[in-house]
Motif scaffolding. Structure first.
Motif, PDB file in Angstrom:
ATOM      1  N   TYR A 433       0.705  -1.395  -0.198  1.00 49.45           N
ATOM      2  CA  TYR A 433      -0.019   0.147   0.153  1.00 49.45           C
ATOM      3  C   TYR A 433       0.866   1.279  -0.080  1.00 49.45           C
ATOM      4  O   TYR A 433       0.199   2.404  -0.321  1.00 49.45           O
ATOM      5  N   GLU A 434       2.095   1.054   0.443  1.00 42.20           N
ATOM      6  CA  GLU A 434       2.863   2.196   0.204  1.00 42.20           C
ATOM      7  C   GLU A 434       3.221   2.922  -1.065  1.00 42.20           C
ATOM      8  O   GLU A 434       3.738   2.216  -2.127  1.00 42.20           O
ATOM      9  N   THR A 435       3.084   4.109  -1.403  1.00 45.77           N
ATOM     10  CA  THR A 435       3.486   4.669  -2.584  1.00 45.77           C
ATOM     11  C   THR A 435       4.345   6.007  -2.343  1.00 45.77           C
ATOM     12  O   THR A 435       4.770   6.295  -1.219  1.00 45.77           O
ATOM     13  N   GLU A 436       4.715   6.784  -3.424  1.00 41.10           N
ATOM     14  CA  GLU A 436       5.609   7.832  -3.046  1.00 41.10           C
ATOM     15  C   GLU A 436       4.720   9.048  -2.432  1.00 41.10           C
ATOM     16  O   GLU A 436       5.515   9.651  -1.675  1.00 41.10           O
ATOM     17  N   GLY A 437       3.555   9.191  -2.342  1.00 42.37           N
ATOM     18  CA  GLY A 437       2.847  10.210  -1.716  1.00 42.37           C
ATOM     19  C   GLY A 437       2.470   9.453  -0.153  1.00 42.37           C
ATOM     20  O   GLY A 437       1.703  10.339   0.440  1.00 42.37           O
ATOM     21  N   LEU A 438       2.684   8.417  -0.010  1.00 43.01           N
ATOM     22  CA  LEU A 438       2.215   7.699   1.201  1.00 43.01           C
ATOM     23  C   LEU A 438       3.400   6.889   1.888  1.00 43.01           C
ATOM     24  O   LEU A 438       3.860   6.134   1.597  1.00 43.01           O
ATOM     25  N   VAL A 439       3.434   7.373   3.124  1.00 43.90           N
ATOM     26  CA  VAL A 439       4.640   6.822   4.162  1.00 43.90           C
ATOM     27  C   VAL A 439       3.705   5.910   5.260  1.00 43.90           C
ATOM     28  O   VAL A 439       3.011   6.344   5.954  1.00 43.90           O
ATOM     29  N   ILE A 440       4.197   4.608   5.353  1.00 39.95           N
ATOM     30  CA  ILE A 440       3.820   3.756   6.277  1.00 39.95           C
ATOM     31  C   ILE A 440       4.788   3.315   7.303  1.00 39.95           C
ATOM     32  O   ILE A 440       5.806   3.011   7.150  1.00 39.95           O
ATOM     33  N   ILE A 441       4.375   3.733   8.719  1.00 39.23           N
ATOM     34  CA  ILE A 441       5.302   3.510   9.633  1.00 39.23           C
ATOM     35  C   ILE A 441       4.848   2.338  10.626  1.00 39.23           C
ATOM     36  O   ILE A 441       3.485   2.528  10.917  1.00 39.23           O
ATOM     37  N   THR A 442       5.714   1.348  11.117  1.00 38.60           N
ATOM     38  CA  THR A 442       5.178   0.452  12.158  1.00 38.60           C
ATOM     39  C   THR A 442       6.225   0.307  13.228  1.00 38.60           C
ATOM     40  O   THR A 442       7.549   0.581  13.079  1.00 38.60           O
ATOM     41  N   ARG A 443       5.582   0.268  14.543  1.00 36.56           N
ATOM     42  CA  ARG A 443       6.340  -0.031  15.640  1.00 36.56           C
ATOM     43  C   ARG A 443       6.110  -1.230  16.291  1.00 36.56           C
ATOM     44  O   ARG A 443       4.945  -1.420  16.572  1.00 36.56           O
ATOM     45  N   ALA A 478      -4.600   9.779   2.814  1.00 35.89           N
ATOM     46  CA  ALA A 478      -3.623  10.250   3.689  1.00 35.89           C
ATOM     47  C   ALA A 478      -2.300  10.129   3.030  1.00 35.89           C
ATOM     48  O   ALA A 478      -2.116   9.605   2.081  1.00 35.89           O
ATOM     49  N   THR A 479      -1.485  10.903   3.857  1.00 38.03           N
ATOM     50  CA  THR A 479       0.110  10.763   3.321  1.00 38.03           C
ATOM     51  C   THR A 479       0.905   9.977   4.313  1.00 38.03           C
ATOM     52  O   THR A 479       2.156   9.799   4.209  1.00 38.03           O
ATOM     53  N   LEU A 480       0.351   9.983   5.571  1.00 38.93           N
ATOM     54  CA  LEU A 480       1.060   9.021   6.621  1.00 38.93           C
ATOM     55  C   LEU A 480       0.344   8.257   7.443  1.00 38.93           C
ATOM     56  O   LEU A 480      -0.722   8.508   7.662  1.00 38.93           O
ATOM     57  N   VAL A 481       0.643   6.896   7.397  1.00 38.90           N
ATOM     58  CA  VAL A 481       0.163   6.031   8.226  1.00 38.90           C
ATOM     59  C   VAL A 481       0.869   5.330   9.223  1.00 38.90           C
ATOM     60  O   VAL A 481       2.038   5.080   9.156  1.00 38.90           O
ATOM     61  N   SER A 482       0.505   5.259  10.632  1.00 37.53           N
ATOM     62  CA  SER A 482       1.273   4.645  11.844  1.00 37.53           C
ATOM     63  C   SER A 482       0.519   3.569  12.299  1.00 37.53           C
ATOM     64  O   SER A 482      -0.560   3.708  12.790  1.00 37.53           O
ATOM     65  N   ILE A 483       1.213   2.341  12.398  1.00 35.95           N
ATOM     66  CA  ILE A 483       0.649   1.063  13.019  1.00 35.95           C
ATOM     67  C   ILE A 483       1.649   0.641  14.099  1.00 35.95           C
ATOM     68  O   ILE A 483       2.665   0.278  13.779  1.00 35.95           O
ATOM     69  N   SER A 484       0.895   0.544  15.166  1.00 35.41           N
ATOM     70  CA  SER A 484       1.991   0.023  16.247  1.00 35.41           C
ATOM     71  C   SER A 484       1.379  -1.365  16.984  1.00 35.41           C
ATOM     72  O   SER A 484       0.286  -1.419  17.128  1.00 35.41           O
ATOM     73  N   TYR A 496      -3.843   1.787  15.039  1.00 36.42           N
ATOM     74  CA  TYR A 496      -3.718   2.270  13.620  1.00 36.42           C
ATOM     75  C   TYR A 496      -4.135   3.858  13.437  1.00 36.42           C
ATOM     76  O   TYR A 496      -5.009   4.173  14.460  1.00 36.42           O
ATOM     77  N   MET A 497      -3.481   4.861  13.060  1.00 36.44           N
ATOM     78  CA  MET A 497      -3.541   6.235  12.926  1.00 36.44           C
ATOM     79  C   MET A 497      -3.207   6.696  11.450  1.00 36.44           C
ATOM     80  O   MET A 497      -2.002   6.009  10.966  1.00 36.44           O
ATOM     81  N   ASP A 498      -3.969   7.519  10.911  1.00 40.61           N
ATOM     82  CA  ASP A 498      -3.683   8.249   9.676  1.00 40.61           C
ATOM     83  C   ASP A 498      -4.022   9.739   9.714  1.00 40.61           C
ATOM     84  O   ASP A 498      -4.651  10.102  10.686  1.00 40.61           O
ATOM     85  N   ASN A 499      -3.234  10.337   8.987  1.00 38.77           N
ATOM     86  CA  ASN A 499      -3.557  11.703   8.697  1.00 38.77           C
ATOM     87  C   ASN A 499      -4.485  12.305   7.868  1.00 38.77           C
ATOM     88  O   ASN A 499      -4.475  13.403   7.187  1.00 38.77           O
ATOM     89  N   GLY A 500      -5.548  11.306   7.371  1.00 42.33           N
ATOM     90  CA  GLY A 500      -6.322  11.610   6.212  1.00 42.33           C
ATOM     91  C   GLY A 500      -7.301  12.771   6.400  1.00 42.33           C
ATOM     92  O   GLY A 500      -7.288  13.304   7.614  1.00 42.33           O
ATOM     93  N   VAL A 501      -8.349  12.686   5.633  1.00 40.38           N
ATOM     94  CA  VAL A 501      -9.400  13.680   5.649  1.00 40.38           C
ATOM     95  C   VAL A 501     -10.402  13.294   6.795  1.00 40.38           C
ATOM     96  O   VAL A 501     -11.178  14.372   7.062  1.00 40.38           O
TER      97      VAL A 501
END
Length: 541
Positions: A433-443, A478-484, A496-501
């Motif tokens: 799901y990761e693209t140039e305009g979307l960063v996915i971070i996992t912890r 969203a341009t950023l997704v964080s999953i811990s 799960y958290m994203d910075n979408g609309v």
């Protein structure tokens, strides 16, 4: 013999009472130590720890022996051995058995049962492998020969271990060996006697061993008495008397008094001592004999009662056995019939559930293909009929878009690889799901021990993340997704958290699937979203 279990504990009451017994420095605390360790025995028995319970009994037996209570010490030692006999791991119990066998050897020696004493000493020697333990045991075996006035045999027994004893570090075992070896040499008129006894005395003074010093001073008094040096003999006899007053045990005090009076060369007193020893010995033999008779009588009475009881209940048991036989047979038949019916019902239900599951899956895939793929294909076909050739490039892009949708649907319904490291499987899923305009971070993904999580839970986690990521891709911008990931005991928490609309919360479609899957595993899920403020999910499984 060493006692390492309690010695490794912190400075607490256990260590204090342990030292009260092993060092015998303050006799006022010995009686309290018996009560303290008896409570420890009871606690360990309730906890099912036979090895520790036996160890505390061993300490009680050691203290009783040092205080001059051989019969009580024998009872405690035998109880400890019985507990150890029930331990399956012999490697853990053999060390304690070796110490207890040595303890019983010392008890039977004091009771002048020398044959049994040597039997237990030899048993202890077989169970102990360390040199210091071997020397302690061989010293005790030598003492039994000395008690029988066979000092040549006693000296020969110890002599074979002389070099090993010399190489030992300073210890009570080393001091006891040299003190006894010196005393045996005194008895066979060997000139090395004084040298060995003085070596033992020096060691015991450094150790502060009261009972050991009592023995050293007594042997030196006897040595100088034998050599005719009455001044030095009295000097060491007074040392013995002083120590017996400090220890305050009748056995020590009687021994000190006998030593001092022997120096007076009073023939009547010597005769009194000999007669008294004879009476004590005969009394011990009678007590042992009566104890055996009492045990045998008790056992015979028990056997008679058992036989009478068996005769009285025999007939009744036969009748009851026949009744129960028919009852059990009937019950078994009913159980078998009931088991067959339950098996058939469960098998039928399982088949229905599988059919229903296949139907639901097929219906979901069919609807998705219709809603997302078929409509798009139809639109492209329509445009191909009416659009100019210049629009072909745009149509190809749309066909690629349709292909991607088809691939996503296939991935959503495809088989999940549960054999590979699941951290990598989830990581591969998210990377799609990761693209140039979307960063996915996992912890915390790699910190979870996925081997402890069942396959059904892993399948649910995979599908839930797939639904969330698909939902994000379609709606959130969203341009950023964080999953811990975090695991606490048996609970796995995913945030799960994203910075979408963001959006108005609607559980239909993908979010409904997420909720259904997690609730099926008795888990919880909380969705949090506002327009313009991203999307959050907290799931616990």
């Amino acid at each position: 013999m060493s006692h390492n279990l309690v010695a490794q504990n912190k400075k607490d009451s256990t260590l204090f009472y342990y030292k009260s017994i092993t060092e015998l420095k303050d006799v006022n605390y010995i009686g309290k130590s018996f009560g303290f360790f008896q409570k420890k025995v009871d606690q360990q028995l309730l906890a099912g720890n036979s090895i520790k319970a036996a160890y505390y009994l061993e300490l009680i037996a050691l203290g009783q022996f040092k205080m001059g209570f051989p019969y009580e010490s024998e009872v405690a030692s035998v109880k400890a051995l019985k507990l150890l006999d029930a331990v399956k791991d012999k490697a853990k119990s053999n060390d304690a058995k070796g110490r207890l066998s040595n303890q019983l050897g010392m008890i039977y020696r004091r009771l002048e049962d020398f044959e049994n004493a040597r039997r237990y000493y030899n048993q202890a020697s077989e169970l102990n492998k360390e040199t210091k333990d071997k020397i302690a045991i061989i010293t005790n075996i030598g003492n039994t020969y000395a008690d029988e006035n066979n000092f040549n045999k006693a000296t020969q027994t110890l002599l074979s271990y002389y070099d090993d004893a010399t190489s030992l570090e300073n210890s009570e075992i080393k001091a006891t060996y040299f003190d006894n070896f010196g005393y045996f040499n005194l008895k066979i008129k060997n000139n090395r006697a004084l040298k060995e006894m003085e070596k033992a005395l020096k060691l015991r003074l450094e150790l502060g061993d009261l009972s050991g010093l009592f023995s050293s001073y007594r042997h030196l008094s006897l040595f100088y008495s034998d050599k005719g040096n009455r001044t030095k003999a009295r000097y060491f006899a007074n040392k013995v008397k002083s120590l017996s007053d400090s220890i305050q045990t009748p056995a020590y005090q009687l021994e000190a008094l006998a030593l001092k009076l022997n120096l007076e060369n009073n023939s009547d007193f010597k005769k009194y001592i000999d007669l008294n020893k004879q009476l004590i010995s005969e009394k011990q033999l009678r007590e042992n004999k009566f104890a055996a008779i009492k045990y045998n009588l008790s056992r015979n009475e028990q056997l008679l009662e058992e036989n009478e009881t068996k005769l009285l209940v025999s007939e009744f048991e036969k009748e009851k056995e026949i009744t129960y036989k028919w009852l059990y047979l009937t019950l078994w038949v009913l159980v078998i019939i009931l088991s067959i019916l339950i098996f058939i019902a469960l098998k039928s239900k399982h088949r229905e559930d599988r059919v229903r599951e296949v139907y639901v899956t097929e219906k979901r895939i069919s609807k998705k293909v219709h809603d997302e793929v078929a409509n798009d294909v139809y639109q492209v076909m329509t445009r191909l009929q009416y659009e100019e050739s210049s629009e072909k490039e745009e149509l190809l892009d749309e066909l690629e878009h349709i292909y991607n949708k088809t691939r996503d649907i296939s991935r959503e319904s495809g088989t999940i690889d549960l054999e590979t490291n699941f951290s990598f499987v989830l990581n591969d899923l998210l990377l799609v799901y990761e693209t140039e305009g979307l960063v996915i971070i996992t912890r915390g993904l790699m910190d979870i021990n996925w081997d402890t999580i069942s396959e059904i839970k892993k399948t649910t986690i995979y599908r839930v993340l797939q639904e969330l990521m698909t939902n994000m891709k379609k709606h959130s911008e969203a341009t950023l997704v964080s999953i811990s990931f975090k695991k606490n005991k048996n609970i796995l928490e995913i945030n799960y958290m994203d910075n979408g609309v963001g959006a108005e919360l609607n559980r239909l479609g993908g979010l409904e699937n997420v909720e259904t899957r997690i609730h099926a595993l008795k888990g919880t899920v909380i969705f949090s979203t506002k327009i313009g403020n991203g999307f959050k999910v907290n799931a616990r499984i």
